[in-house]
Scaffold this active site. Structure first.
Site, PDB file in Angstrom:
ATOM      1  N   HIS A 171      50.486 -82.700  -7.167  1.00  0.00           N
ATOM      2  CA  HIS A 171      50.130 -82.098  -8.459  1.00  0.00           C
ATOM      3  C   HIS A 171      49.322 -83.054  -9.351  1.00  0.00           C
ATOM      4  O   HIS A 171      48.233 -82.726  -9.829  1.00  0.00           O
ATOM      5  CB  HIS A 171      51.390 -81.737  -9.257  1.00  0.00           C
ATOM      6  CG  HIS A 171      52.409 -80.919  -8.551  1.00  0.00           C
ATOM      7  ND1 HIS A 171      52.289 -79.569  -8.375  1.00  0.00           N
ATOM      8  CD2 HIS A 171      53.604 -81.259  -7.989  1.00  0.00           C
ATOM      9  CE1 HIS A 171      53.363 -79.101  -7.751  1.00  0.00           C
ATOM     10  NE2 HIS A 171      54.168 -80.109  -7.517  1.00  0.00           N
TER      11      HIS A 171
HETATM   12  C1  BDR Z   1      55.143 -82.119 -12.203  1.00  0.00           C
HETATM   13  O1  BDR Z   1      56.536 -82.413 -12.339  1.00  0.00           O
HETATM   14  C2  BDR Z   1      56.831 -83.658 -11.772  1.00  0.00           C
HETATM   15  O2  BDR Z   1      57.971 -83.577 -10.972  1.00  0.00           O
HETATM   16  C3  BDR Z   1      55.612 -84.096 -11.008  1.00  0.00           C
HETATM   17  O3  BDR Z   1      55.464 -85.511 -11.071  1.00  0.00           O
HETATM   18  C4  BDR Z   1      54.475 -83.390 -11.707  1.00  0.00           C
HETATM   19  O4  BDR Z   1      54.011 -84.141 -12.802  1.00  0.00           O
HETATM   20  C5  BDR Z   1      54.994 -80.920 -11.285  1.00  0.00           C
HETATM   21  O5  BDR Z   1      55.649 -79.817 -11.842  1.00  0.00           O
END
Ligand code: BDR
Ligand code: CA
Length: 284
Positions: free
Chosen positions: A227
């Site tokens: 992500h």
């Molecule tokens: C986001 O939430 C975190 O767990 C990850 O690092 C990312 O920034 C994804 O939903």
């Protein structure tokens, strides 16, 4: 000239990939990491940011310790935030460069600075409330009609919904939502080609996702969702993601909903091309 970049982060396995991507990209000059609670608590995210920079040979980059809160994703990222492998990364001889992220933003941001926010938005909202302006702010967070914490709320927005509201209402961010990042699967072939220290952080995350795939009877390749690296790629090379303007807001539970705030949302990317870009930068 390289674009100045600050990353506000809660490392976090995908944060680690995002930081490495920025540290190894000549298009940007990494001016600092500001840390926030999120995947795990602030002590750990700050320690992880320092160690990641040491591993990347970037002890020149300052780390500013930001806002504390309750970490909420140890099941995904491991108790230490880096798949149980944080202490295998080298110690960073450089101490933290302070604990006032608002001051750091105010002192460091120039009209051409990009800030990539890839954790809960607490530090960014505090700075906005203190009058700091963000000329270009790329945010990983939210989901249009989908979530990963609740049915409709994504983790970063859910973790501090009030802060996310401040950001969307006052800072005109570019939002990189789950709808796009969930399609960007860094598969096992990708992980076998990148820096083995980075792929070595992914065990807990892969096991977590594999469990979910089993529940959903999905046949998707075992890999991870990067992500935060998708958002940071747009900070590094504008235009990597295709943006469209949406009228949005965030509700009190952290869900992205229709609203009156005009923000750019990343809708599409050429993932095979972006995947090769990341692979090239992260290998070796
Ligand atoms: C986001 O939430 C975190 O767990 C990850 O690092 C990312 O920034 C994804 O939903
Ligand atoms: Ca993150």
């Amino acid at each position: 000239m390289a674009t100045p970049l600050i990353i506000d982060t809660d490392p976090g396995v995908d944060d680690a990939f995002a930081i490495a991507l920025a540290a190894r990209s000549p298009e940007v000059e990494l001016k600092g990491l500001t840390t926030v609670f999120g995947n795990v608590g602030l002590d750990l995210t700050t320690a992880n940011a320092l160690r990641l920079l040491a591993h990347l040979g970037r002890t020149d980059v300052p780390v500013v310790r930001g806002s504390a809160g309750t970490g909420g994703a140890a099941d995904v990222h491991g108790e230490d935030g880096l798949g149980g492998q944080a202490l295998t990364l080298p110690e960073n001889p450089r101490p933290i460069a302070g604990d006032d992220t608002t001051r750091f933003f105010a002192d460091t941001i120039t009209p051409d600075t990009v800030v990539a926010a890839i954790g809960p938005l607490t530090n960014i909202a505090r700075a906005i409330e203190a009058g700091v302006e963000f000329p270009r702010l790329v945010v990983m967070g939210g989901g249009l009609g989908i979530g990963n914490m609740t049915l409709r709320a994504e983790f970063n927005f859910w973790a501090d919904a009030k802060a996310a509201q401040t950001v969307i209402r006052r800072a005109r961010p570019i939002i990189v939502p789950l709808n796009l990042t969930q399609r960007c699967v860094a598969d096992t072939e990708f992980l076998s080609r990148v820096d083995p220290v980075l792929s070595g952080l992914t065990g807990t995350y892969r096991a977590y996702l594999a469990g979910h795939r089993e529940q959903n009877h999905s046949r998707q390749d075992e890999g991870i969702l990067v992500h935060d690296a998708v958002a940071v790629a747009e900070a590094i090379v504008p235009g990597t993601l295709q943006l469209a303007v949406h009228g949005l807001d965030i509700d009190d539970e952290g869900a992205l909903v229709e609203g009156k705030h005009q923000v750019e949302v990343a809708e599409e990317t050429d993932w095979p091309a972006l995947r090769s870009f990341m692979e090239q930068r992260l290998s070796g």
